[in-house]
Design a protein around this motif. Structure first.
Motif, PDB file in Angstrom:
ATOM      1  N   ASP A 212      16.408  -7.213  -3.144  1.00 23.73           N
ATOM      2  CA  ASP A 212      14.950  -7.071  -3.298  1.00 23.73           C
ATOM      3  C   ASP A 212      14.296  -8.090  -2.359  1.00 23.73           C
ATOM      4  N   TYR A 215       9.344 -10.782   0.024  1.00 23.10           N
ATOM      5  CA  TYR A 215       8.772 -11.976   0.682  1.00 23.10           C
ATOM      6  C   TYR A 215       9.383 -12.250   2.054  1.00 23.10           C
ATOM      7  N   SER A 244       8.163  -4.183   0.438  1.00 21.38           N
ATOM      8  CA  SER A 244       6.863  -3.742  -0.076  1.00 21.38           C
ATOM      9  C   SER A 244       5.729  -4.184   0.843  1.00 21.38           C
ATOM     10  N   SER A 246       3.013  -5.091  -0.564  1.00 17.40           N
ATOM     11  CA  SER A 246       2.165  -5.878  -1.470  1.00 17.40           C
ATOM     12  C   SER A 246       1.845  -7.265  -0.939  1.00 17.40           C
TER      13      SER A 246
END
Ligand SMILES: Cc1ncc(COP(=O)(O)O)c(C=O)c1O
Length: 402
Positions: A212, A215, A244, A246
């Motif tokens: 994952d 960042y 992502s 985000s």
């Protein structure tokens, strides 16, 4: 008044679900005058608002397509863009059938868990780890085994004995979940040597790695490390990678992606069909147009420079105001400092800190067994620059006052 006895009707999952520990703290962080180092939010000051608005031209140009239902695996032009943009990190340009656009990485982890994990199966996680992942995985009936982390990330040398003992204890271990870069919450980055070892261990024990990486693009110093996905030179298909928009664009887009072997992705697509048919095509098209206009590449260095200064300001504040026994590493990227104040009860400190006008997240939120009582996580991206030193000062005062 309702006459339904809901408790008698709720599913086992609904009966056992708990609110997200971080969201439960939000009400305190909204107290007027409180400086919030709590939520892991990006700074709205670096949201590229006018560039994103410019990207909405795609609605005029292609509105009849993008206002329609889209394909479940995602908006083709965006997938192609990401595959090319990510090729240096992934070691190659991944193929369209290896990628799915998801509604945030949060959906990716939910889909992956639902495809690989039966009720009662086990996922190996880092201790500490991202509580949102635990939440998504628990919702699908997962159990956990936790592996300690140090300044170089997951202690991979401890993995074999944890796996072997876990298997002896009846755990059906399916996945290893790792946040490789600037981990949430510890800020640690898994060293290259450990990435290689992790792959070997996954191979030896026949496990899947879920890498994952929301960042990874936000590195403020030091060199980028290769993704575990790219290190899988034998193409074993053991590594599933997620990233992502985000943290590098805006979380309100809810656009992310997950990459893995086509056979696995096919199953995720089928589950996703039953969840939301497809991620908002409007959101995907806006993100695509923003990228196509060159703004992803031109904005990223600005975001990195902005957050790097904020990290330094929080670090300088901590150096000045935290007690000398407070232990922490300066993260090389990401959003968080992870601080241990030996002997402190971070839950009691939280209430004291609110009285002093600063909020953080308590350590136990990040552990499956709710350990980590003397740790706290502080986020440096959201608070305004002038609040970073003041917040550190208040935190230091709260620790002293406890
Ligand atoms: C490690 C990690 N993974 C995934 C997510 C979820 O990200 P998204 O907004 O893409 O759903 C977060 C959010 O903070 C995170 O910290």
């Amino acid at each position: 008044m309702s006459s339904v006895n809901w408790n008698a009707r709720f599913s086992d999952i609904a009966l056992n679900v708990k609110p997200s520990p971080i969201r439960a703290l939000i009400k305190y962080t909204k107290t007027p005058g409180v400086i919030s180092f709590a939520g892991g939010n990006p700074d709205p000051a670096v949201f590229p608002v006018s560039e994103f608005a410019e990207a909405s031209a795609i609605l005029t140009r292609e509105g009849r397509d993008v206002l329609q239902y889209g394909s479940t695996d995602g908006y083709g032009p965006l997938k192609d863009y990401i595959a090319k943009w990510m090729a240096p990190r992934m070691g190659r340009e991944t193929k369209p059938d290896e990628m799915i656009i998801t509604t945030g990485s949060q959906e990716g982890m939910d889909l992956l868990t639902s495809v690989l994990v039966n009720n009662g199966d086990t996922i190996i996680v880092e201790g500490p780890t991202y509580p949102g992942a635990l939440h998504a995985m628990r919702n699908r009936g997962a159990r956990f085994l936790s592996v300690p982390c140090d300044k170089d990330g997951l202690c991979v040398d401890m993995l074999p004995s944890i796996i072997e003992q876990g298997r002896k204890d009846g755990h059906n271990i399916k996945l290893i979940y790792t946040i490789v870069n600037f981990q949430n919450p510890s800020g640690a980055t898994l060293s290259e040597e450990r990435r290689a070892k992790l792959l070997e261990i996954a191979e030896k024990y026949d496990l899947i790695i879920f890498e994952d990486d929301p960042y990874g693009h936000l590195r403020y110093n030091g060199e980028h490390l290769p993704t575990i996905f790219s290190m899988d030179k034998k193409n074993t298909g053991r590594v599933v990678y997620a990233c992502s928009f985000s943290k590098i664009l805006a979380p309100g887009t809810r656009v992310a992606w997950i990459v893995g072997e086509a056979e696995l992705m096919q199953k995720l697509i089928m589950i996703k069909q039953g969840t939301n048919l497809c991620t908002s095509v409007v959101a995907q098209a806006l993100v695509y147009e923003y990228c196509r206009l060159g703004y992803l590449d031109s904005f990223l260095p600005k975001i990195v420079a902005h957050y790097s200064k904020k990290r330094d300001a929080m670090g300088a504040g901590f150096k000045k105001y935290l007690p000398s026994n407070a232990c922490y590493q300066t993260p090389e990227g990401g959003f968080f400092f992870w601080i241990q104040v030996p002997g402190i009860d971070s839950k009691a400190l939280f209430m004291k800190a609110i009285e002093h006008g600063v909020a953080f997240v308590t350590g136990p939120s990040f552990y499956v067994d709710e350990s980590g009582i003397d740790f706290i996580r502080t986020c440096f991206t959201f608070a305004q620059p002038e609040e970073l030193e003041e917040g550190a000062k208040r935190l230091g005062a709260a620790i002293k006052a406890l």
